[in-house]
Design an enzyme around this catalytic site. Structure first.
Site, PDB file in Angstrom:
ATOM      1  N   CYS A 111       6.360 -19.800   0.109  1.00 22.51           N
ATOM      2  CA  CYS A 111       5.849 -19.619  -1.255  1.00 22.51           C
ATOM      3  C   CYS A 111       6.694 -18.577  -1.991  1.00 22.51           C
ATOM      4  O   CYS A 111       7.642 -18.034  -1.445  1.00 22.51           O
ATOM      5  CB  CYS A 111       4.393 -19.168  -1.224  1.00 22.51           C
ATOM      6  SG  CYS A 111       3.323 -20.237  -0.241  1.00 22.51           S
ATOM      7  N   HIS A 162      44.576 -13.489  -2.854  1.00 16.61           N
ATOM      8  CA  HIS A 162      43.317 -13.801  -2.163  1.00 16.61           C
ATOM      9  C   HIS A 162      43.474 -15.137  -1.451  1.00 16.61           C
ATOM     10  O   HIS A 162      44.060 -16.073  -1.999  1.00 16.61           O
ATOM     11  CB  HIS A 162      42.171 -13.858  -3.181  1.00 16.61           C
ATOM     12  CG  HIS A 162      40.796 -13.799  -2.588  1.00 16.61           C
ATOM     13  ND1 HIS A 162      40.446 -12.919  -1.581  1.00 16.61           N
ATOM     14  CD2 HIS A 162      39.676 -14.517  -2.846  1.00 16.61           C
ATOM     15  CE1 HIS A 162      39.161 -13.097  -1.263  1.00 16.61           C
ATOM     16  NE2 HIS A 162      38.676 -14.063  -2.008  1.00 16.61           N
ATOM     17  N   TYR A 183       1.411 -25.079   0.330  1.00 13.25           N
ATOM     18  CA  TYR A 183       1.602 -26.142  -0.663  1.00 13.25           C
ATOM     19  C   TYR A 183       2.052 -27.447  -0.015  1.00 13.25           C
ATOM     20  O   TYR A 183       2.924 -27.452   0.850  1.00 13.25           O
ATOM     21  CB  TYR A 183       2.660 -25.719  -1.683  1.00 13.25           C
ATOM     22  CG  TYR A 183       2.263 -24.559  -2.553  1.00 13.25           C
ATOM     23  CD1 TYR A 183       1.196 -24.656  -3.445  1.00 13.25           C
ATOM     24  CD2 TYR A 183       2.972 -23.365  -2.489  1.00 13.25           C
ATOM     25  CE1 TYR A 183       0.851 -23.581  -4.258  1.00 13.25           C
ATOM     26  CE2 TYR A 183       2.633 -22.288  -3.300  1.00 13.25           C
ATOM     27  CZ  TYR A 183       1.563 -22.412  -4.180  1.00 13.25           C
ATOM     28  OH  TYR A 183       1.235 -21.346  -4.976  1.00 13.25           O
ATOM     29  N   ASP A 209       5.893 -15.490  -2.955  1.00 14.28           N
ATOM     30  CA  ASP A 209       5.726 -14.114  -2.476  1.00 14.28           C
ATOM     31  C   ASP A 209       5.206 -14.019  -1.055  1.00 14.28           C
ATOM     32  O   ASP A 209       5.002 -12.916  -0.543  1.00 14.28           O
ATOM     33  CB  ASP A 209       4.732 -13.368  -3.380  1.00 14.28           C
ATOM     34  CG  ASP A 209       5.015 -13.603  -4.842  1.00 14.28           C
ATOM     35  OD1 ASP A 209       6.168 -13.368  -5.254  1.00 14.28           O
ATOM     36  OD2 ASP A 209       4.098 -14.047  -5.553  1.00 14.28           O
ATOM     37  N   ARG A 248      41.053  -6.259   3.140  1.00 18.27           N
ATOM     38  CA  ARG A 248      39.867  -6.146   2.265  1.00 18.27           C
ATOM     39  C   ARG A 248      38.651  -6.868   2.819  1.00 18.27           C
ATOM     40  O   ARG A 248      38.157  -7.830   2.214  1.00 18.27           O
ATOM     41  CB  ARG A 248      40.163  -6.750   0.880  1.00 18.27           C
ATOM     42  CG  ARG A 248      41.317  -6.147   0.103  1.00 18.27           C
ATOM     43  CD  ARG A 248      41.292  -6.658  -1.341  1.00 18.27           C
ATOM     44  NE  ARG A 248      41.260  -8.101  -1.421  1.00 18.27           N
ATOM     45  CZ  ARG A 248      42.313  -8.901  -1.499  1.00 18.27           C
ATOM     46  NH1 ARG A 248      43.522  -8.406  -1.523  1.00 18.27           N
ATOM     47  NH2 ARG A 248      42.163 -10.209  -1.558  1.00 18.27           N
ATOM     48  N   LYS A 255      31.132  -5.073  -3.617  1.00 22.09           N
ATOM     49  CA  LYS A 255      30.643  -5.748  -4.823  1.00 22.09           C
ATOM     50  C   LYS A 255      29.230  -6.289  -4.582  1.00 22.09           C
ATOM     51  O   LYS A 255      28.786  -6.394  -3.426  1.00 22.09           O
ATOM     52  CB  LYS A 255      31.612  -6.881  -5.194  1.00 22.09           C
ATOM     53  CG  LYS A 255      31.690  -7.996  -4.162  1.00 22.09           C
ATOM     54  CD  LYS A 255      32.896  -8.903  -4.400  1.00 22.09           C
ATOM     55  CE  LYS A 255      32.924 -10.023  -3.355  1.00 22.09           C
ATOM     56  NZ  LYS A 255      34.229 -10.701  -3.293  1.00 22.09           N
ATOM     57  N   ARG A 299      42.219 -19.329  -8.590  1.00 24.04           N
ATOM     58  CA  ARG A 299      41.201 -18.587  -9.332  1.00 24.04           C
ATOM     59  C   ARG A 299      41.949 -17.628 -10.248  1.00 24.04           C
ATOM     60  O   ARG A 299      42.726 -18.097 -11.065  1.00 24.04           O
ATOM     61  CB  ARG A 299      40.241 -17.899  -8.343  1.00 24.04           C
ATOM     62  CG  ARG A 299      38.910 -17.528  -8.941  1.00 24.04           C
ATOM     63  CD  ARG A 299      37.904 -17.067  -7.879  1.00 24.04           C
ATOM     64  NE  ARG A 299      38.303 -15.851  -7.178  1.00 24.04           N
ATOM     65  CZ  ARG A 299      37.557 -15.276  -6.219  1.00 24.04           C
ATOM     66  NH1 ARG A 299      36.395 -15.802  -5.858  1.00 24.04           N
ATOM     67  NH2 ARG A 299      37.974 -14.185  -5.619  1.00 24.04           N
TER      68      ARG A 299
HETATM   69  C1  LIG Z   1      34.808 -10.702  -2.042  1.00 17.63           C
HETATM   70  C2  LIG Z   1      36.256 -10.438  -1.862  1.00 17.63           C
HETATM   71  C3  LIG Z   1      36.775 -10.031  -0.611  1.00 17.63           C
HETATM   72  C4  LIG Z   1      35.931  -9.948   0.647  1.00 17.63           C
HETATM   73  O1  LIG Z   1      35.716 -11.226   1.183  1.00 17.63           O
HETATM   74  P1  LIG Z   1      34.935 -11.422   2.577  1.00 17.63           P
HETATM   75  O2  LIG Z   1      35.073 -12.864   2.856  1.00 17.63           O
HETATM   76  O3  LIG Z   1      33.534 -11.001   2.351  1.00 17.63           O
HETATM   77  O4  LIG Z   1      35.613 -10.548   3.563  1.00 17.63           O
HETATM   78  C5  LIG Z   1      38.109  -9.694  -0.554  1.00 17.63           C
HETATM   79  N1  LIG Z   1      38.905  -9.780  -1.646  1.00 17.63           N
HETATM   80  C6  LIG Z   1      38.456 -10.196  -2.838  1.00 17.63           C
HETATM   81  C7  LIG Z   1      39.384 -10.292  -4.001  1.00 17.63           C
HETATM   82  C8  LIG Z   1      37.114 -10.548  -2.981  1.00 17.63           C
HETATM   83  O5  LIG Z   1      36.667 -10.969  -4.167  1.00 17.63           O
END
Ligand SMILES: *Cc1c(COP(=O)(O)O)cnc(C)c1O
Length: 371
Positions: free
Chosen positions: A313, A163, A266, A315, A222, A36, A134
C-alpha cells in the site's frame, strides 16, 4: 513521535568500501566519490564527510544546489558539479568553490565571464563523449575546444573526463566497446595534458569500470554505487566484501490472526485456507518500497524471512509472520540490509536496479547515521 521506519546509515561500512575500492587502484590514483542524489539516498552530508575522512580526493554532485548543500554543512573539499551549470547558477558555483563540467562550447563564454568577475579563474573538467551518447564534446571537437580554452585565462582546466556506457556488461561486444571508449579517451587526454599540463586530473571509471578496467584508472576513479555496498552488475565485485551502507528498519504496528480464507490488502491478492498471523509494517510505495514487490519480497523478522502478503500500500505493507517464535507488536523488521534482503536482491525482485531503489527511499524516512 516519528514513525518507526528509519534508514540506518553505516558510516563504518562506507569507510570500509571506500578503502577497499582505493586498494584496487594503482599507486597515484585516488577515489572521486559520487554523492549525487543525496548520496544515492543515504544523506549527502554525512556521506561526504565520511568519504573525505576515508581519503577521497574529490566528490561529485548532480547540481549546484547539491554542492551548496555540502558547503552549508561545512564540507569544504573539492567538489565537481556533474550536470549543467547554467547562467543562473554559474556565479553561485564559483562563490561556493564548486568546479563545473564543461561540455558545451557556449559554456566557455559564460564561465570566463564569471571567472573574470570573481577575479579567480573558473575551474572546469572538460568532458569528452567517447561513446556514452550523453553530455560531452566528441573527440573530433577537442582540438578546437583546447584552442579556445588556451586563449581563455579566466578558465582553469582542472580535469578531463569521460563516462562509460557498458562497463557493467559481460559480453565481448561490451568489453570491446568499453576498451575502445578508454583508448579514445587516453588519446584525447594526451592532447589535454600537452596543452594544460600534467596537473590536469584525468578520470573515467565508474564503479563497474573500477571493478573491471582498473588499468585505466588515470588520476581518479569515480565510483558511486559500489561505495554504498551494492554491485553495478550481478557478480561484478561480488568477491570484494563490500558492505551495504543502508539498513532500512521498522517495527510491527499491528499483528492479527486472520481467519481461514480472510483476504489481505487491496484486490484480495493474498488469502490462505488456514488462519495466518498477519503483521503490518509502516512502509509503502510512498516511502520508495516498490508496489511491484506485492506478494514477491520478504522482510527479516527476528531472524526469519517473512513474506510480503498482498498488495504493497502507500504507507503500509503486510507480512505473513505465521510460525515466527516471539513475534509481537513492536518487533523489529528489516526491510532492506543486514538481517533482511540486500538492496541488490530487492531491486532484482522489483525488476529494477539498486541505484533506483536506494535513490527512491522516501523523504519522510529519517536517515540515521551510525558509527
Ligand atoms: C553517477 C556517475 C558516476 C557513478 O556511477 P556508478 O555506476 O554509481 O559508480 C560516475 N561518473 C558520472 C559522470 C556519473 O554521473
Amino acid at each position: 513521535m516519528a514513525r518507526p521506519t528509519v534508514a540506518e546509515i553505516s558510516l563504518s561500512a562506507l569507510r570500509h568500501n571506500c578503502r577497499t575500492l582505493q586498494s584496487l587502484l594503482p599507486a597515484g590514483a585516488s577515489i572521486f566519490g559520487v554523492v549525487k542524489a543525496n548520496g544515492y539516498g543515504h544523506g549527502a552530508v554525512p556521506v561526504a564527510k565520511t568519504l573525505f575522512e576515508a581519503g577521497a580526493s574529490m566528490l561529485g554532485v548532480a547540481s549546484v544546489e547539491e554542492g551548496i548543500e555540502l558547503r552549508e554543512a561545512a564540507v569544504s573539499g573539492p567538489a565537481l558539479v556533474l550536470g549543467d551549470v547554467d547562467a543562473d547558477m554559474a556565479a553561485e558555483a564559483q562563490a561556493h568553490r564548486l568546479s563545473a563540467v564543461l561540455f558545451r562550447a557556449d559554456q566557455i563564454e559564460l564561465f570566463a565571464r564569471v571567472g573574470e568577475a570573481a577575479g579567480r579563474p573558473f575551474p572546469v573538467h572538460i568532458k569528452v563523449d567517447t561513446g556514452m551518447g550523453r553530455i560531452g564534446f566528441f573527440p573530433e571537437e577537442m582540438g578546437a575546444v583546447i584552442d579556445r580554452l588556451c586563449a581563455e585565462k579566466a578558465i582553469a582546466v582542472e580535469g578531463f573526463m569521460t563516462h562509460l556506457s557498458s562497463a557493467d556488461g559481460f559480453e565481448s561486444a561490451d568489453r570491446d566497446f568499453t576498451r575502445s571508449q578508454l583508448r579514445r579517451f587516453e588519446t584525447a587526454a594526451g592532447a589535454v595534458r600537452a596543452a594544460f599540463g600534467e596537473a590536469v586530473a584525468v578520470h573515467a571509471l565508474n564503479s563497474a569500470g573500477l571493478l573491471a578496467y582498473r588499468e585505466f584508472a588515470f588520476d581518479m576513479a569515480r565510483p558511486g554505487i559500489a561505495l554504498y555496498g551494492s554491485l553495478p552488475a550481478e557478480g561484478l565485485g561480488a568477491d570484494l566484501g563490500l558492505q551495504p551502507v543502508m539498513r532500512l528498519v521498522s517495527r510491527i504496528v499491528s499483528l492479527k490472526k486472520m481467519p481461514s480464507g480472510h483476504p489481505v490488502s487491496y484486490g484480495r491478492l493474498f488469502s490462505r485456507p488456514e488462519p495466518r498471523d498477519i503483521a503490518v509494517v509502516p512502509v509503502g510505495y510512498a516511502d520508495g518500497y516498490p508496489r511491484r514487490l506485492t506478494n514477491a519480497a520478504w522482510m527479516g523478522v527476528l531472524g526469519h524471512r517473512a513474506p510480503v502478503a498482498g498488495r504493497v500500500c502507500m504507507d503500509m505493507t503486510m507480512l505473513d509472520v505465521t510460525g515466527i517464535p516471539g513475534v509481537r507488536i513492536g518487533s523489529e523488521v528489516v526491510i532492506m540490509g543486514e538481517g533482511g534482503p540486500t538492496a541488490d536482491a530487492l531491486a532484482a525482485l522489483a525488476g529494477t536496479i539498486p541505484y533506483e531503489l536506494l535513490t527512491q527511499v522516501g523523504r519522510r524516512i529519517p536517515r540515521r547515521p551510525v558509527a
